[in-house]
Design a protein around this motif. Structure first.
Motif, PDB file in Angstrom:
ATOM      1  N   THR A 228      26.133 -34.763 -18.299  1.00 38.10           N
ATOM      2  CA  THR A 228      27.346 -35.518 -18.610  1.00 38.10           C
ATOM      3  C   THR A 228      28.168 -34.707 -19.604  1.00 38.10           C
ATOM      4  OG1 THR A 228      26.174 -36.709 -20.358  1.00 38.10           O
ATOM      5  CG2 THR A 228      26.260 -37.748 -18.186  1.00 38.10           C
ATOM      6  N   ASP A 229      29.371 -35.188 -19.886  1.00 38.05           N
ATOM      7  CA  ASP A 229      30.315 -34.432 -20.711  1.00 38.05           C
ATOM      8  C   ASP A 229      29.780 -34.183 -22.122  1.00 38.05           C
ATOM      9  OD1 ASP A 229      31.906 -34.566 -18.536  1.00 38.05           O
ATOM     10  OD2 ASP A 229      33.455 -35.844 -19.416  1.00 38.05           O
ATOM     11  N   VAL A 230      30.196 -33.056 -22.660  1.00 41.30           N
ATOM     12  CA  VAL A 230      29.890 -32.693 -24.049  1.00 41.30           C
ATOM     13  C   VAL A 230      31.219 -32.473 -24.766  1.00 41.30           C
ATOM     14  CG1 VAL A 230      28.852 -30.997 -25.595  1.00 41.30           C
ATOM     15  CG2 VAL A 230      27.680 -31.644 -23.480  1.00 41.30           C
ATOM     16  N   GLN A 231      31.409 -33.186 -25.877  1.00 39.64           N
ATOM     17  CA  GLN A 231      32.633 -33.028 -26.668  1.00 39.64           C
ATOM     18  C   GLN A 231      32.312 -32.274 -27.947  1.00 39.64           C
ATOM     19  OE1 GLN A 231      35.378 -36.411 -27.123  1.00 39.64           O
ATOM     20  NE2 GLN A 231      35.440 -36.002 -29.311  1.00 39.64           N
ATOM     21  N   VAL A 232      33.055 -31.184 -28.171  1.00 40.90           N
ATOM     22  CA  VAL A 232      32.885 -30.371 -29.370  1.00 40.90           C
ATOM     23  C   VAL A 232      34.077 -30.645 -30.289  1.00 40.90           C
ATOM     24  CG1 VAL A 232      32.671 -28.048 -30.302  1.00 40.90           C
ATOM     25  CG2 VAL A 232      31.645 -28.606 -28.081  1.00 40.90           C
ATOM     26  N   LEU A 250      37.168 -30.193 -27.967  1.00 43.40           N
ATOM     27  CA  LEU A 250      37.107 -29.585 -26.644  1.00 43.40           C
ATOM     28  C   LEU A 250      36.125 -30.400 -25.807  1.00 43.40           C
ATOM     29  CD1 LEU A 250      36.630 -25.854 -27.735  1.00 43.40           C
ATOM     30  CD2 LEU A 250      38.790 -26.946 -27.098  1.00 43.40           C
ATOM     31  N   THR A 251      36.398 -30.517 -24.511  1.00 40.40           N
ATOM     32  CA  THR A 251      35.499 -31.247 -23.615  1.00 40.40           C
ATOM     33  C   THR A 251      34.950 -30.284 -22.572  1.00 40.40           C
ATOM     34  OG1 THR A 251      36.706 -33.324 -23.918  1.00 40.40           O
ATOM     35  CG2 THR A 251      35.279 -33.151 -21.990  1.00 40.40           C
ATOM     36  N   PHE A 252      33.617 -30.259 -22.476  1.00 42.78           N
ATOM     37  CA  PHE A 252      32.935 -29.462 -21.463  1.00 42.78           C
ATOM     38  C   PHE A 252      32.245 -30.412 -20.489  1.00 42.78           C
ATOM     39  CE2 PHE A 252      33.239 -26.587 -25.068  1.00 42.78           C
ATOM     40  CZ  PHE A 252      33.629 -25.404 -24.455  1.00 42.78           C
ATOM     41  N   THR A 253      32.385 -30.119 -19.205  1.00 43.60           N
ATOM     42  CA  THR A 253      31.786 -30.934 -18.157  1.00 43.60           C
ATOM     43  C   THR A 253      30.740 -30.105 -17.411  1.00 43.60           C
ATOM     44  OG1 THR A 253      33.367 -30.285 -16.433  1.00 43.60           O
ATOM     45  CG2 THR A 253      34.025 -32.083 -17.905  1.00 43.60           C
ATOM     46  N   SER A 254      30.106 -30.750 -16.443  1.00 43.00           N
ATOM     47  CA  SER A 254      29.137 -30.020 -15.622  1.00 43.00           C
ATOM     48  C   SER A 254      29.822 -28.979 -14.747  1.00 43.00           C
ATOM     49  CB  SER A 254      28.353 -31.003 -14.744  1.00 43.00           C
ATOM     50  OG  SER A 254      29.238 -31.752 -13.920  1.00 43.00           O
ATOM     51  N   ALA A 255      31.156 -29.076 -14.633  1.00 44.10           N
ATOM     52  CA  ALA A 255      31.896 -28.116 -13.800  1.00 44.10           C
ATOM     53  C   ALA A 255      32.421 -26.928 -14.609  1.00 44.10           C
ATOM     54  CB  ALA A 255      33.064 -28.820 -13.102  1.00 44.10           C
ATOM     55  N   ASN A 256      32.782 -27.139 -15.883  1.00 47.18           N
ATOM     56  CA  ASN A 256      33.408 -26.060 -16.660  1.00 47.18           C
ATOM     57  C   ASN A 256      32.575 -25.628 -17.859  1.00 47.18           C
ATOM     58  OD1 ASN A 256      33.713 -28.071 -18.567  1.00 47.18           O
ATOM     59  ND2 ASN A 256      35.882 -27.719 -18.927  1.00 47.18           N
ATOM     60  N   TRP A 257      31.303 -26.014 -17.886  1.00 44.59           N
ATOM     61  CA  TRP A 257      30.458 -25.774 -19.056  1.00 44.59           C
ATOM     62  C   TRP A 257      30.365 -24.298 -19.433  1.00 44.59           C
ATOM     63  CZ3 TRP A 257      26.055 -22.746 -18.744  1.00 44.59           C
ATOM     64  CH2 TRP A 257      25.627 -22.410 -17.451  1.00 44.59           C
ATOM     65  N   ASN A 258      30.429 -23.404 -18.433  1.00 46.59           N
ATOM     66  CA  ASN A 258      30.254 -21.972 -18.706  1.00 46.59           C
ATOM     67  C   ASN A 258      31.581 -21.223 -18.718  1.00 46.59           C
ATOM     68  OD1 ASN A 258      30.723 -22.330 -15.983  1.00 46.59           O
ATOM     69  ND2 ASN A 258      29.253 -20.792 -15.311  1.00 46.59           N
ATOM     70  N   VAL A 259      32.685 -21.942 -18.812  1.00 46.24           N
ATOM     71  CA  VAL A 259      34.012 -21.319 -18.907  1.00 46.24           C
ATOM     72  C   VAL A 259      34.466 -21.410 -20.364  1.00 46.24           C
ATOM     73  CG1 VAL A 259      36.408 -21.379 -18.139  1.00 46.24           C
ATOM     74  CG2 VAL A 259      34.561 -21.983 -16.545  1.00 46.24           C
ATOM     75  N   ILE A 285      29.022 -31.269 -32.450  1.00 47.96           N
ATOM     76  CA  ILE A 285      28.870 -32.085 -31.241  1.00 47.96           C
ATOM     77  C   ILE A 285      29.187 -33.539 -31.561  1.00 47.96           C
ATOM     78  CG2 ILE A 285      27.308 -32.823 -29.413  1.00 47.96           C
ATOM     79  CD1 ILE A 285      28.012 -29.870 -29.310  1.00 47.96           C
ATOM     80  N   ASP A 286      30.083 -34.121 -30.774  1.00 49.59           N
ATOM     81  CA  ASP A 286      30.448 -35.522 -30.961  1.00 49.59           C
ATOM     82  C   ASP A 286      29.292 -36.428 -30.530  1.00 49.59           C
ATOM     83  OD1 ASP A 286      33.058 -37.306 -31.403  1.00 49.59           O
ATOM     84  OD2 ASP A 286      31.889 -38.185 -29.764  1.00 49.59           O
ATOM     85  N   PRO A 287      29.064 -37.535 -31.256  1.00 46.42           N
ATOM     86  CA  PRO A 287      27.946 -38.436 -30.911  1.00 46.42           C
ATOM     87  C   PRO A 287      28.038 -39.048 -29.519  1.00 46.42           C
ATOM     88  CG  PRO A 287      28.736 -38.875 -33.132  1.00 46.42           C
ATOM     89  CD  PRO A 287      29.722 -37.929 -32.506  1.00 46.42           C
ATOM     90  N   SER A 288      29.215 -39.029 -28.908  1.00 45.17           N
ATOM     91  CA  SER A 288      29.366 -39.597 -27.569  1.00 45.17           C
ATOM     92  C   SER A 288      28.955 -38.610 -26.470  1.00 45.17           C
ATOM     93  CB  SER A 288      30.822 -40.021 -27.342  1.00 45.17           C
ATOM     94  OG  SER A 288      31.683 -38.881 -27.334  1.00 45.17           O
ATOM     95  N   SER A 289      28.523 -37.424 -26.849  1.00 44.38           N
ATOM     96  CA  SER A 289      28.215 -36.372 -25.879  1.00 44.38           C
ATOM     97  C   SER A 289      26.876 -36.611 -25.194  1.00 44.38           C
ATOM     98  CB  SER A 289      28.202 -35.007 -26.573  1.00 44.38           C
ATOM     99  OG  SER A 289      29.448 -34.707 -27.142  1.00 44.38           O
ATOM    100  N   ASN A 290      26.586 -35.757 -24.215  1.00 47.32           N
ATOM    101  CA  ASN A 290      25.297 -35.768 -23.541  1.00 47.32           C
ATOM    102  C   ASN A 290      24.173 -35.765 -24.569  1.00 47.32           C
ATOM    103  OD1 ASN A 290      22.909 -33.918 -22.441  1.00 47.32           O
ATOM    104  ND2 ASN A 290      23.815 -34.977 -20.703  1.00 47.32           N
ATOM    105  N   ALA A 291      23.177 -36.636 -24.345  1.00 46.20           N
ATOM    106  CA  ALA A 291      22.132 -36.846 -25.345  1.00 46.20           C
ATOM    107  C   ALA A 291      21.388 -35.556 -25.693  1.00 46.20           C
ATOM    108  CB  ALA A 291      21.154 -37.903 -24.849  1.00 46.20           C
ATOM    109  N   GLY A 292      21.259 -34.652 -24.744  1.00 49.36           N
ATOM    110  CA  GLY A 292      20.529 -33.424 -25.006  1.00 49.36           C
ATOM    111  C   GLY A 292      21.201 -32.538 -26.041  1.00 49.36           C
ATOM    112  N   PHE A 293      22.507 -32.701 -26.235  1.00 47.08           N
ATOM    113  CA  PHE A 293      23.242 -31.845 -27.162  1.00 47.08           C
ATOM    114  C   PHE A 293      23.404 -32.487 -28.543  1.00 47.08           C
ATOM    115  CE2 PHE A 293      24.206 -29.975 -23.149  1.00 47.08           C
ATOM    116  CZ  PHE A 293      24.540 -28.658 -23.394  1.00 47.08           C
ATOM    117  N   ILE A 294      23.229 -33.815 -28.606  1.00 49.11           N
ATOM    118  CA  ILE A 294      23.377 -34.498 -29.890  1.00 49.11           C
ATOM    119  C   ILE A 294      22.289 -34.005 -30.845  1.00 49.11           C
ATOM    120  CG2 ILE A 294      23.273 -36.746 -31.038  1.00 49.11           C
ATOM    121  CD1 ILE A 294      24.426 -37.982 -28.516  1.00 49.11           C
TER     122      ILE A 294
END
Length: 459
Positions: A228-232, A250-259, A285-294
């Motif tokens: 899911t999305d990750v907000q930095v 910044l918002t990273f998704t499963s589509a643009n995560w490596n851009v 990392i914003d608390p609303s981000s994917n749990a793995g990144f929090i």
């Protein structure tokens, strides 16, 4: 002697194979116990025939007697089914060559033909069957021999944690009918993730300069693909020096995560004499981000902003003419930067008989430093009147004084003087006046008195 014969021979057994009657027990009934044979074959209810016949060695009077029969019904206890064992080998691990396995075996012998068990992974991005397209085939010869199914992990690049994948085991439609309608059975296989959550920010390229249009920048990118999305979030520790140009995250998704995404920094011209300043931009990392990144640690980059502010006082002449009739000239004074303490500057005139500033000192504070202060210059009338024409006057600026060391260091030469002209209101001339003005004079001594007066002091 009465012989017993069973047909078929694999369904039931009798407690004796023959009965012997003698002259002493001929009339005593003999009990025959009939027992079922459990043969694991799915053959339904079977009726067996027990044939009673007179053994040829018996008394001749009996040997010609016809055979007699007893029918024995044997209910089948075998049910079509297959057993899937528990998973052996624990959990799979992404990036590891270790495998896990389970076994398959039929619960009963098929009466004919074969039974095909298809094995399919429902998530080929996590777990595959080895080999992937080979079913398991059971026949009447190997139905009770367990067959092993081996599973391998698929190493993806997604931060998905431990994923429980499902392996379906189903009976192929080509199997013998007794098995073809059996329900699908499943095996749950945990696949441990080997991806480590993370993000990366580059160092800053460029240096900021106050008042200039040049920019600096840095980049951010995720190290693994999120589900899911990750907000930095981005924060500058000193918005008075470096601006994020309105970008706060910044918002990273499963589509643009490596851009890589570029963050542009702009200078802020704050009019403080503070020299080169180093600011830090923090990415978290914003608390609303994917749990793995929090919970990932924040990262910071450093940007330098070069100062363009110097101590100075700007003098602007707005009216350079005064007059002896009372007209005023004027100029404004304003600081070029914010002082850390009050700043005073003195004024005087090069010719007090021609023009004088109405104030001899102005004070600037950190609050009014950029508000122009108006200094009026009053033209002075000659006394006595002198026809001297327009006179140049220099209003001197001097004695800059402050507890701010930068402003206190200013010399008289660093602040411009003010040059004005004081316009004359006097003109050369003679005023003729008649005293005792009867306008008559005579030869007998009468006279007219004439008075002469200059309009201005002769030079």
């Amino acid at each position: 002697v009465v012989d017993l014969m069973i047909s078929p021979t694999d369904e039931i057994t009798t407690s004796v194979g023959s009965l012997t009657f003698t002259s002493s027990n001929w009339n005593t009934p003999q009990v025959i116990t009939v027992s079922s044979v459990d043969e694991f074959l799915i053959d339904g209810t079977t009726v067996s025939t027990i044939t009673f016949s007179i053994n040829p060695t018996s008394d001749g009077a009996f040997t010609s007697l016809p055979n007699q029969f007893v029918l024995a019904t044997n209910l089948d206890n075998d049910v079509a089914g297959f057993t899937v064992s528990s998973l052996g080998g624990g959990a799979l691990q992404e990036g590891s060559l270790a495998t896990v396995s389970f076994t398959l075996v039929l619960d009963a012998e098929p009466d004919s033909g074969f039974v095909i068990l298809d094995i399919a992974s429902l998530d080929l991005s996590e777990v595959v069957v080895n080999p992937p397209t080979t079913p398991r085939v059971f026949t009447p010869a190997n139905w009770n021999v367990p067959q092993t199914v081996t599973l391998s992990s698929v190493d993806d690049i997604i931060l998905d944690g431990t994923v429980i994948s499902t392996i379906n085991v189903s009976v192929n439609v080509l199997s013998t009918p007794a098995f073809s309608s059996l329900a699908v059975q499943t095996v749950l296989v945990p696949n441990l993730d080997n991806e480590v959550p993370g993000f990366q920010i580059s160092s800053v390229i460029g240096t900021l300069t106050e008042g200039a249009t040049s920019t600096a920048s840095f980049k951010a990118v995720l190290l693994v693909q999120p589900l899911t999305d990750v907000q930095v979030n981005l924060v500058s520790n000193d918005v008075s020096e470096a601006s994020l140009s309105g970008i706060t995250f910044l918002t990273f998704t499963s589509a643009n995560w490596n851009v890589s995404q570029t963050i542009t920094l702009n200078q802020v011209d704050e009019f403080l004499i503070d020299g080169s300043q180093t600011s830090s931009i923090t990415a978290s990392i914003d608390p609303s981000s994917n749990a793995g990144f929090i919970g990932l640690a924040s990262q910071s980059v450093v940007v330098t902003t070069l100062d363009n502010d110097v101590a100075g006082i700007t003098i602007i002449v707005t009216d350079n003419l005064s007059s002896e009739s009372g007209d005023t000239a004027q100029f404004t004074a304003q600081l070029d930067a914010i002082p850390t303490a009050n700043v005073t500057i003195d004024f005087d005139t090069s010719n007090a008989s021609e023009a004088q500033p109405l104030v001899t000192q102005v004070t600037f504070t950190p609050a009014n430093w950029n508000i122009p202060q108006i200094v009026m210059i009053l033209g002075i009338d000659d006394s006595p009147p002198i026809s001297d024409g327009s006179q140049p006057v220099n209003i001197r600026t001097f004695n800059v004084n402050s507890a701010d060391s930068d402003f206190n260091a200013l010399t008289d030469a660093d602040v411009a003087d003010v040059a004005i002209s004081n316009q004359d209101n006097d003109a050369p001339g003679i005023v003729l006046s008649l005293l005792y003005n009867n306008f008559f004079a005579s030869e007998n001594g009468m006279s007219v008195i004439v008075q002469f007066e200059l309009l201005s002091f002769p030079l």
